[in-house]
Design an enzyme around this catalytic site. Structure first.
Site, PDB file in Angstrom:
ATOM      1  N   SER A  34      29.378  29.938  15.630  1.00 49.72           N
ATOM      2  CA  SER A  34      28.898  30.254  16.830  1.00 49.72           C
ATOM      3  C   SER A  34      29.151  31.306  17.378  1.00 49.72           C
ATOM      4  O   SER A  34      30.606  30.591  18.188  1.00 49.72           O
ATOM      5  CB  SER A  34      28.773  28.878  17.364  1.00 49.72           C
ATOM      6  N   ASP A  35      29.117  31.919  17.994  1.00 50.95           N
ATOM      7  CA  ASP A  35      28.924  32.038  19.295  1.00 50.95           C
ATOM      8  C   ASP A  35      28.886  31.274  20.795  1.00 50.95           C
ATOM      9  O   ASP A  35      28.523  29.627  19.723  1.00 50.95           O
ATOM     10  CB  ASP A  35      27.903  33.200  20.153  1.00 50.95           C
ATOM     11  N   PHE A  36      29.746  31.304  21.815  1.00 45.78           N
ATOM     12  CA  PHE A  36      30.194  30.048  22.460  1.00 45.78           C
ATOM     13  C   PHE A  36      28.811  29.376  23.605  1.00 45.78           C
ATOM     14  O   PHE A  36      28.436  30.283  23.864  1.00 45.78           O
ATOM     15  CB  PHE A  36      31.277  31.014  23.440  1.00 45.78           C
TER      16      PHE A  36
END
Length: 720
Positions: A271-273
């Site tokens: 996941s992106d942050f």
């Protein structure tokens, strides 16, 4: 080999077998500990709101820097000593190693921006760029490099255009593939991002993107498909936004059906942050690792999902096996953590070389450039970010803490000294409020040559308010142009901007955000030590009204359709970038692929041939490039294809080659366009077949030096 050694510690076994053996030996608690990063959870949404609440004289980049300073970015997954699982260290890195595991991040080489890599139109530049990034990640003991970024420049105002390549899917894909291969050549996991349709920063945590399937396939997925198939990228980062109403981290269609079932990709999805929004739905959709913390994939949530059967343990095992397979693939379990010093001088020399390759000579009407060594008195003038210090772009998580920088004044003096010049160089820094502009114009009037440095530094987290130079720089440029006719404008941009003063400027060169070697690179270009050879990777519009999204909130920034969040509908379809301008009959200021040189070239004897006219065999486009000027230089042969299919834009880029030609010489260049290639050059998406298909008909092959160059057009009949 110790016969009692567990299978996951046996390097003779295939990586996937080792991964499965390791997962089988883990307890549930250990498995859950490997599903997420280990940063202390923060309220990123509240912190993001701080971007818009700074002082009026602060830039978005500065506010983003203040935001990031409040967050301890521990980019890692914990190790498990008893099983020999190392702490997995992760660093950001589309434009150089930055924001690695721990804060502050160790210094690294501040490279030019990714948009400049695409402007080089040279895969070798992309490979050198990725080589520095991969090498420095390895020097710092990092396992994963979050890059390249391969989303498209759908609009010129998108905040992360600087870390994406271009408006064209094929150009972006070629560069992304080379960067990926180079990074992974250092046994560092590369991560293509942000998957998919993360083409803007506006409301990125909430926004929904609706796009037709054929548009998704023929434009936005192409660079990712190329990275997965041609570079075997080990990881993909899932985006923040919703896709047709479903968050990218929960989208089974993109994360499983396309990535894995159709493309046969075997890597893992991170996941992106803070883009993960759930436990069971995310893992079931095909996301494998939550970063940077355990907001969702924590022991309580995962255990509860397993208990109520919304999640199966086999799905957890699958997620872990995917990531461990890639770690075993690159020998990361056997490699001890032993950071070493980055060779700053050697990597800086690479940054200097590739930085010069990406500069685009936009205009040189009276051949003011290159400047003679005996130029006399030179005045550098501009605001501090562009003329006072090295222009290091990449606001937000991409920011690199530079090992060193070369400012414009010192860099110019260095280069002139190397040339044996007795010219003098002075600097005037114009204040942001332009309160000393009168003094600057007065100094400009008495100089032999004025070099105006202007630009834009964009940042993650916020889009630009307009596609214009900030802080009233247009007014500054116009005043300085009026003060002295021998004025060169040097643009240092993160993205193409409007240039309302362009008719009054005779010499304009775009160098992008150069990073560490800014001062040296720009001086070498201005004095002709290097002959510029870059090409425009994203179209420059003449007016804001000419841009695809202008005045259409449905396209951008989106409208609330009753769900409380903005929905952007890509109603422009395939008409993005140069395809928009050509489809609408709008003349750009500088077209995609445009770029001048200090010499001139002619393209001659164009030939197009294929072994079989059924659309299954490669097409070879050959052309002779002749240097008709007075300097050695490089030209980019560009091949565009016009498809005989209703609804298609006039042309698409399908091939290019950069060739260096000595004065008076010529080179024969062949560009091969393979219908079976991962970018589907001859194909369109067939809804009924659920695949790409070549349609029969007469194709137009355009061979030239920009998207607008029709010097040679050859028709090709294909049966399909």
């Amino acid at each position: 080999m110790d016969e009692h050694l567990p299978d996951w510690k046996n390097p003779a076994l295939p990586p996937a077998d080792r991964a499965r053996a390791l997962v089988a030996a883990m307890t549930l608690e250990q498995k859950i500990s490997q599903l997420h990063g280990n940063m202390e959870t923060v309220d990123i949404y509240a912190l993001s709101n701080a971007i818009g609440t700074g002082a009026d004289d602060e830039s978005d980049e500065e506010r983003m820097g203040q935001l990031m300073a409040q967050i301890r970015i521990d980019r890692h997954v914990v190790g498990i000593d008893e099983l020999g699982v190392p702490r997995m260290r992760v660093t950001n890195g589309p434009v150089g190693v930055g924001m690695g595991d721990g804060t502050p991040s160790p210094p690294a080489t501040a490279l030019p921006m990714t948009i400049g890599v695409a402007a080089s139109f040279d895969p070798a530049v992309a490979a050198a760029y990725g080589d520095v990034i991969g090498a420095e990640a390895a020097h710092l003991g990092q396992h994963v490099l979050e890059g390249p970024g391969v989303c498209l420049h759908r609009t010129p105002i998108a905040g992360r255009n600087f870390e994406y390549f271009s408006e064209d899917p094929y150009l972006s894909g070629v560069m992304g593939v080379e960067v990926t291969k180079a990074i992974q050549g250092h046994d560092v996991i590369a991560m293509a991002k942000h998957f998919v349709l993360n083409d803007q920063e506006h409301e990125r945590f909430r926004a929904n993107v609706v796009v037709d399937e054929h548009v998704l396939r023929e434009l936005y997925l192409i660079p990712f498909e190329m990275c997965c198939k041609d570079a075997e990228v080990a990881a993909v980062m899932s985006a923040y936004n919703r896709i047709r109403g479903t968050y990218a981290t929960e989208n089974h269609a993109t994360l499983t059906d396309i990535l894995r079932s159709e493309w046969g990709w075997e890597g893992y999805v991170q996941s992106d942050f803070w883009s993960c929004r759930s436990a069971a739905p995310s893992l079931n959709a095909g996301m494998d690792l939550e970063m940077p913390d355990a907001k969702w994939l924590n022991e309580e949530a995962v255990t509860a999902a397993l208990r109520d059967t919304s999640l199966e343990i086999e799905t957890v095992d699958r997620a872990l096996s995917r990531r461990f397979t890639q770690m075993f693939r690159f020998g990361q379990f056997e490699r001890p953590y032993a950071p070493t010093a980055i060779p700053a001088e050697r990597h800086g020399a690479v940054a200097r070389r590739i930085g010069a390759e990406m500069a685009v000579l936009l205009k040189n009407d009276v051949d003011l450039l290159p400047l003679p060594a005996s130029v006399g008195r030179v005045l550098l003038v501009g605001m501090a970010e562009y003329a006072g210090r090295a222009c290091q772009g990449g606001g937000g998580s991409s920011k690199v803490d530079p090992l060193y920088t070369v400012d414009p004044l010192s860099g110019t003096r260095d280069v002139l000294a190397e040339l044996g010049s007795d010219a003098t160089v002075d600097l005037v820094v114009v204040e942001r409020d332009r309160s000393n502009l009168a003094e600057a114009t007065e100094a400009a009037a008495t100089a032999d040559v004025v070099v105006v440095m202007a630009g834009l530094v964009a940042t993650e987290g916020v889009d630009l308010a307009s596609p214009s130079l900030p802080f009233g720089q247009d007014e500054m440029v116009e005043a300085l142009l009026a003060a002295n006719p021998r004025t060169v404008v040097v643009l240092k941009d993160s993205t193409p901007v409007l240039l309302p003063w362009i008719d009054r400027a005779e010499s304009v060169i775009e160098v992008w955000n150069q990073g560490a070697e800014d001062g040296h690179v720009v001086a070498e270009l201005l004095w002709g030590v290097v002959n510029p050879s870059g090409k425009v990777p994203t179209t420059y519009a003449a007016r804001a009204e000419d841009l695809m999204h202008h005045g259409d909130p449905v396209r951008y920034p989106g409208t609330d359709e009753g769900s409380g969040y903005p929905t952007m509908r890509y109603t422009e379809g395939l008409r993005v970038g140069y395809r928009w301008f050509q489809s609408e009959g709008i003349a750009p200021l500088f077209p995609f692929g445009h770029g001048l040189s200090y010499t001139t070239f002619a393209l001659e004897d164009v030939a197009v041939a294929t072994a079989a006219p059924d659309g299954t065999r490669p097409v070879e486009v050959s052309v002779t490039v002749r240097n008709t000027g007075t300097r050695d230089g490089a030209e980019v042969v560009q091949v565009y294809l016009g498809l005989p299919v209703d609804g298609q834009p006039p042309r698409r880029l399908v091939g290019f080659a950069k060739v260096r030609v000595a004065v008076g010489g010529s080179e024969r260049v062949t560009v091969t366009v393979d219908p079976a290639a991962s970018h589907h050059p001859f194909s369109v998406w067939d809804h009924a077949a659920g695949d790409f298909r070549v349609r029969p008909g007469r194709y137009a092959v355009h061979v030239g030096t920009s998207s607008e160059d029709d010097a040679a057009v050859v028709e090709l009949d294909l049966r399909g």
